[in-house]
Design a protein around this motif. Structure first.
Motif, PDB file in Angstrom:
ATOM      1  N   ASN A   1     -20.867   4.692  13.197  1.00 24.78           N
ATOM      2  CA  ASN A   1     -21.855   4.555  14.333  1.00 24.78           C
ATOM      3  C   ASN A   1     -21.992   5.894  15.286  1.00 24.78           C
ATOM      4  O   ASN A   1     -22.557   5.770  16.148  1.00 24.78           O
ATOM      5  N   HIS A   2     -21.265   6.983  14.796  1.00 21.04           N
ATOM      6  CA  HIS A   2     -21.638   8.345  15.278  1.00 21.04           C
ATOM      7  C   HIS A   2     -22.575   8.857  14.560  1.00 21.04           C
ATOM      8  O   HIS A   2     -22.976  10.080  14.721  1.00 21.04           O
ATOM      9  N   LEU A   3     -23.306   8.428  13.509  1.00 28.80           N
ATOM     10  CA  LEU A   3     -24.358   9.232  12.915  1.00 28.80           C
ATOM     11  C   LEU A   3     -25.869   9.072  13.671  1.00 28.80           C
ATOM     12  O   LEU A   3     -26.099   7.859  14.025  1.00 28.80           O
ATOM     13  N   THR A   4     -26.567   9.934  13.723  1.00 31.43           N
ATOM     14  CA  THR A   4     -27.672  10.026  14.567  1.00 31.43           C
ATOM     15  C   THR A   4     -28.674   8.852  13.993  1.00 31.43           C
ATOM     16  O   THR A   4     -29.555   8.274  14.717  1.00 31.43           O
ATOM     17  N   GLU A   5     -28.674   8.736  12.744  1.00 21.19           N
ATOM     18  CA  GLU A   5     -29.800   7.923  12.091  1.00 21.19           C
ATOM     19  C   GLU A   5     -29.385   6.409  12.046  1.00 21.19           C
ATOM     20  O   GLU A   5     -30.018   5.489  11.614  1.00 21.19           O
ATOM     21  N   ALA A   6     -27.945   5.999  12.517  1.00 26.02           N
ATOM     22  CA  ALA A   6     -27.519   4.779  12.345  1.00 26.02           C
ATOM     23  C   ALA A   6     -28.177   3.931  13.573  1.00 26.02           C
ATOM     24  O   ALA A   6     -28.116   4.398  14.838  1.00 26.02           O
ATOM     25  N   PRO A   7     -28.761   2.865  13.190  1.00 28.94           N
ATOM     26  CA  PRO A   7     -29.441   1.823  14.359  1.00 28.94           C
ATOM     27  C   PRO A   7     -28.449   1.580  15.354  1.00 28.94           C
ATOM     28  O   PRO A   7     -27.133   1.146  14.926  1.00 28.94           O
ATOM     29  N   GLY A   8     -28.612   1.706  16.640  1.00 30.41           N
ATOM     30  CA  GLY A   8     -27.713   1.011  17.797  1.00 30.41           C
ATOM     31  C   GLY A   8     -26.385   1.976  17.744  1.00 30.41           C
ATOM     32  O   GLY A   8     -25.505   1.675  18.431  1.00 30.41           O
ATOM     33  N   ASN A   9     -26.533   3.556  17.259  1.00 31.83           N
ATOM     34  CA  ASN A   9     -25.361   4.243  17.446  1.00 31.83           C
ATOM     35  C   ASN A   9     -25.108   4.395  18.782  1.00 31.83           C
ATOM     36  O   ASN A   9     -25.798   4.528  19.656  1.00 31.83           O
TER      37      ASN A   9
ATOM     38  N   PHE B   1       0.827  -1.209  -0.049  1.00 31.24           N
ATOM     39  CA  PHE B   1       0.090   0.064  -0.043  1.00 31.24           C
ATOM     40  C   PHE B   1       0.984   1.045  -0.110  1.00 31.24           C
ATOM     41  O   PHE B   1       1.737   1.340   0.846  1.00 31.24           O
ATOM     42  N   VAL B   2       0.790   2.231  -0.968  1.00 31.73           N
ATOM     43  CA  VAL B   2       1.409   3.345  -0.957  1.00 31.73           C
ATOM     44  C   VAL B   2       0.799   4.525  -1.009  1.00 31.73           C
ATOM     45  O   VAL B   2      -0.298   4.831  -1.628  1.00 31.73           O
ATOM     46  N   GLN B   3       1.121   5.562  -0.014  1.00 31.37           N
ATOM     47  CA  GLN B   3       0.648   6.761  -0.044  1.00 31.37           C
ATOM     48  C   GLN B   3       1.083   7.835  -1.121  1.00 31.37           C
ATOM     49  O   GLN B   3       2.395   7.717  -1.461  1.00 31.37           O
ATOM     50  N   SER B   4       0.328   8.472  -1.669  1.00 35.81           N
ATOM     51  CA  SER B   4       0.314   9.314  -3.022  1.00 35.81           C
ATOM     52  C   SER B   4       0.588  10.973  -2.253  1.00 35.81           C
ATOM     53  O   SER B   4       0.185  10.917  -1.358  1.00 35.81           O
ATOM     54  N   LYS B   5       0.899  11.709  -3.271  1.00 32.62           N
ATOM     55  CA  LYS B   5       1.086  13.069  -2.825  1.00 32.62           C
ATOM     56  C   LYS B   5      -0.263  13.775  -3.126  1.00 32.62           C
ATOM     57  O   LYS B   5      -0.416  15.030  -2.879  1.00 32.62           O
ATOM     58  N   VAL B   6      -1.207  12.965  -3.598  1.00 28.25           N
ATOM     59  CA  VAL B   6      -2.674  13.705  -4.346  1.00 28.25           C
ATOM     60  C   VAL B   6      -3.578  13.818  -2.878  1.00 28.25           C
ATOM     61  O   VAL B   6      -3.872  12.748  -2.260  1.00 28.25           O
ATOM     62  N   LYS B   7      -3.897  14.979  -2.575  1.00 27.85           N
ATOM     63  CA  LYS B   7      -4.875  15.123  -1.436  1.00 27.85           C
ATOM     64  C   LYS B   7      -6.425  14.691  -1.932  1.00 27.85           C
ATOM     65  O   LYS B   7      -6.788  14.933  -2.976  1.00 27.85           O
ATOM     66  N   LYS B   8      -7.133  13.933  -1.019  1.00 29.24           N
ATOM     67  CA  LYS B   8      -8.495  13.756  -1.163  1.00 29.24           C
ATOM     68  C   LYS B   8      -9.496  14.901  -1.068  1.00 29.24           C
ATOM     69  O   LYS B   8      -9.027  15.834  -0.199  1.00 29.24           O
ATOM     70  N   GLY B   9     -10.287  14.717  -1.527  1.00 30.37           N
ATOM     71  CA  GLY B   9     -11.638  15.703  -1.089  1.00 30.37           C
ATOM     72  C   GLY B   9     -12.142  15.473   0.016  1.00 30.37           C
ATOM     73  O   GLY B   9     -11.989  14.577   0.857  1.00 30.37           O
ATOM     74  N   PRO B  10     -13.119  16.358   0.706  1.00 29.33           N
ATOM     75  CA  PRO B  10     -13.661  16.049   2.017  1.00 29.33           C
ATOM     76  C   PRO B  10     -14.640  15.025   2.038  1.00 29.33           C
ATOM     77  O   PRO B  10     -15.096  14.525   1.111  1.00 29.33           O
ATOM     78  N   PRO B  11     -14.843  14.600   3.270  1.00 21.10           N
ATOM     79  CA  PRO B  11     -15.814  13.333   3.501  1.00 21.10           C
ATOM     80  C   PRO B  11     -17.177  13.667   2.895  1.00 21.10           C
ATOM     81  O   PRO B  11     -17.518  14.644   2.968  1.00 21.10           O
ATOM     82  N   PRO B  12     -17.786  12.781   2.635  1.00 20.61           N
ATOM     83  CA  PRO B  12     -19.258  12.852   2.057  1.00 20.61           C
ATOM     84  C   PRO B  12     -20.120  13.216   3.219  1.00 20.61           C
ATOM     85  O   PRO B  12     -19.921  13.149   4.242  1.00 20.61           O
ATOM     86  N   HIS B  13     -21.141  14.108   2.924  1.00 23.36           N
ATOM     87  CA  HIS B  13     -22.290  14.519   3.810  1.00 23.36           C
ATOM     88  C   HIS B  13     -21.534  15.362   5.044  1.00 23.36           C
ATOM     89  O   HIS B  13     -22.305  15.242   6.033  1.00 23.36           O
ATOM     90  N   ASN B  14     -20.538  15.825   4.925  1.00 20.45           N
ATOM     91  CA  ASN B  14     -19.875  16.692   6.143  1.00 20.45           C
ATOM     92  C   ASN B  14     -19.604  15.915   7.107  1.00 20.45           C
ATOM     93  O   ASN B  14     -19.613  16.328   8.457  1.00 20.45           O
ATOM     94  N   MET B  15     -19.439  14.474   6.873  1.00 27.96           N
ATOM     95  CA  MET B  15     -19.096  13.606   8.260  1.00 27.96           C
ATOM     96  C   MET B  15     -17.820  14.035   8.886  1.00 27.96           C
ATOM     97  O   MET B  15     -17.029  14.319   8.245  1.00 27.96           O
ATOM     98  N   GLN B  16     -18.167  13.753  10.158  1.00 30.89           N
ATOM     99  CA  GLN B  16     -16.772  13.884  11.134  1.00 30.89           C
ATOM    100  C   GLN B  16     -16.296  12.564  11.230  1.00 30.89           C
ATOM    101  O   GLN B  16     -16.689  11.528  11.454  1.00 30.89           O
ATOM    102  N   ILE B  17     -14.993  12.539  10.566  1.00 27.11           N
ATOM    103  CA  ILE B  17     -14.172  11.287  10.635  1.00 27.11           C
ATOM    104  C   ILE B  17     -13.805  10.805  11.961  1.00 27.11           C
ATOM    105  O   ILE B  17     -12.941  11.520  12.803  1.00 27.11           O
ATOM    106  N   PHE B  18     -13.905   9.511  12.502  1.00 25.27           N
ATOM    107  CA  PHE B  18     -13.241   9.047  13.855  1.00 25.27           C
ATOM    108  C   PHE B  18     -12.362   8.043  13.746  1.00 25.27           C
ATOM    109  O   PHE B  18     -12.213   7.830  12.506  1.00 25.27           O
TER     110      PHE B  18
END
Length: 418
Positions: A312-320, A251-268
């Motif tokens: 598991n930190h999404l409010t709509e996720a069952p059992g969050n 697995f190799v890291q590139s220098k290309v930056k990713k876009g933000p997570p979908p739906h403005n999710m907070q990444i844990f």
């Protein structure tokens, strides 16, 4: 002096018959004698570690245990495995041990690629006929490894191989996809499993099935998912800020930056291991947000360490379990970078920063009280797993509410040993 000769009075056909019968008898006698001598010369089961008695029989109990089982790998790799005897010969539990366990079936995902004997010992430790087990075998595993596990699964109706195999790369998306493959298979089953737990082939349980059922139903976890983790720390953000390219071996890291997570999710950030409700699994497989996060995660590093805990930190996720933090004792692991802060020493050896346990680590593991321990190797200090396995089986059977079958015993008191 008269010489007496012995004659056959049955005619030549009768005489030939008797001669053949005699020769057959001699052959059978010789064969059985050879087999008996072979059995006598077989290497006896490895004895328990000298100090294992302190764990198996505390309070000065003088009982000495004699291991009955020392041929797992040779048995499974035998081309003539007899399913009618396999569960008995390998000491699988063949009946639910309590009504409580029968009413709360669990599902397990085992992602494996090596250590056949350790895997079989893990499987029989967590095995119960009311549960369901999906085994994902790395696509690059040797054919003989896959064939052995296929024979085993063919003999256990609630154990099956995943319908799709990934070529798993450490830290890659393929590891996450392997779990999702099994989840897709598990939801199609008629077994009404309540929660799913994922394991690797070098884990071993510290709780019995009854203890797992009770722990997952206690006040804190009854309707909750267990995905220990926290908001992504700054020093971890490189994993999801840059694109990573996965091949079949690295697995190799590139220098290309990713876009933000979908739906403005907070990444844990958290562990790759979990205990999830069935409703959450359906959410993962069907919900558009879950699918979008999955696609966004394809070129991140070790996505299984952010995917489950983020959803598991999404409010709509069952059992969050929003704000759950690191709660949930899923794994007892001695990390190299936690020496002196979380544990005093690894008494085995480190592999990729994780302790492969030795015998002297067992008291720490037992006291820790986690659901599972990681990790063990068959060819490195195997006495550690021998002792832990017997400790676990003793605990499991001591709480059974059904008659104990002799084949369930992994060891017997020395005075009872054959």
């Amino acid at each position: 002096m008269t010489t007496r000769s012995t004659k056959c009075h049955l005619g030549w056909k009768g005489c030939v018959f008797l001669m053949c019968l005699g020769m057959s008898s001699v052959y059978i006698w010789v064969t059985r004698s050879t087999e008996t001598r072979s059995k006598v010369k077989m290497t006896p089961c490895r004895p328990f570690h000298a100090h294992c008695r302190d764990l198996l029989a505390p309070n000065d109990d003088p009982t000495e245990w004699h291991r009955r089982d020392c041929r797992i790998k040779s048995y499974i790799t035998n081309s003539k495995v007899d399913c009618s005897n396999l569960r008995k010969d390998l000491h699988f539990i063949t009946s639910p041990l309590s009504a409580e366990e029968e009413a709360y079936p669990l599902a397990f995902i085992l992602t494996v690629h090596k250590e056949l004997e350790v895997l079989v010992r893990l499987l029989r430790a967590i095995y119960a006929p009311q549960n369901l087990y999906c085994v994902h075998i790395d696509a690059k595993s040797p054919p003989e490894y896959r064939n052995s596990l296929r024979k085993l699964s063919d003999c256990l109706e609630n154990v099956f191989l995943s319908t799709r195999s990934e070529t798993v790369v450490y830290g890659g998306f393929s590891r996450l996809q392997a779990d999702l493959n099994c989840m897709g298979d598990l939801v199609k089953s008629k077994v009404g499993w309540r929660k799913v737990i994922n394991l690797c082939g070098q884990d071993y349980p510290l709780m019995s099935n009854l203890e797992l059922v009770r722990y997952l139903q206690d006040k804190m976890w009854r309707d909750k998912n267990m995905t220990p983790g926290i908001k992504q720390p700054e020093h971890i953000k490189w994993r999801t800020q840059f694109q990573h390219n996965e091949s079949h071996v690295y697995f190799v890291q590139s220098k290309v930056k990713k876009g933000p997570p979908p739906h403005n999710m907070q990444i844990f950030f958290g562990t790759a291991y979990y205990a999830l409700t069935r409703g959450f699994v359906d959410f993962v497989l069907e919900n558009p947000k879950a699918r979008d996060l999955l696609e966004w995660s394809r070129d991140t590093y070790s996505p299984d360490e952010h995917y489950w805990v983020t959803l598991n930190h999404l409010t709509e996720a069952p059992g969050n379990n929003i704000g759950g933090g690191w709660t949930g004792g899923i794994r007892a692991i001695k990390w190299a970078d936690q020496f002196r802060t979380k544990h005093k020493a690894c008494n085995g050896r480190y592999v990729r920063g994780i302790c492969v346990y030795g015998f002297e680590d067992l008291p720490w593991l037992i006291k820790k009280g986690s659901m599972f321990a990681n990790k063990f190797e068959n060819d490195f200090q195997p006495e550690a797993l021998d002792c832990l396995e017997q400790w676990h089986r003793n605990k499991l059977l001591s709480n059974a509410n059904v008659p104990i079958e002799s084949s369930w015993l992994l060891a017997t008191p020395r005075e009872m040993a054959p």
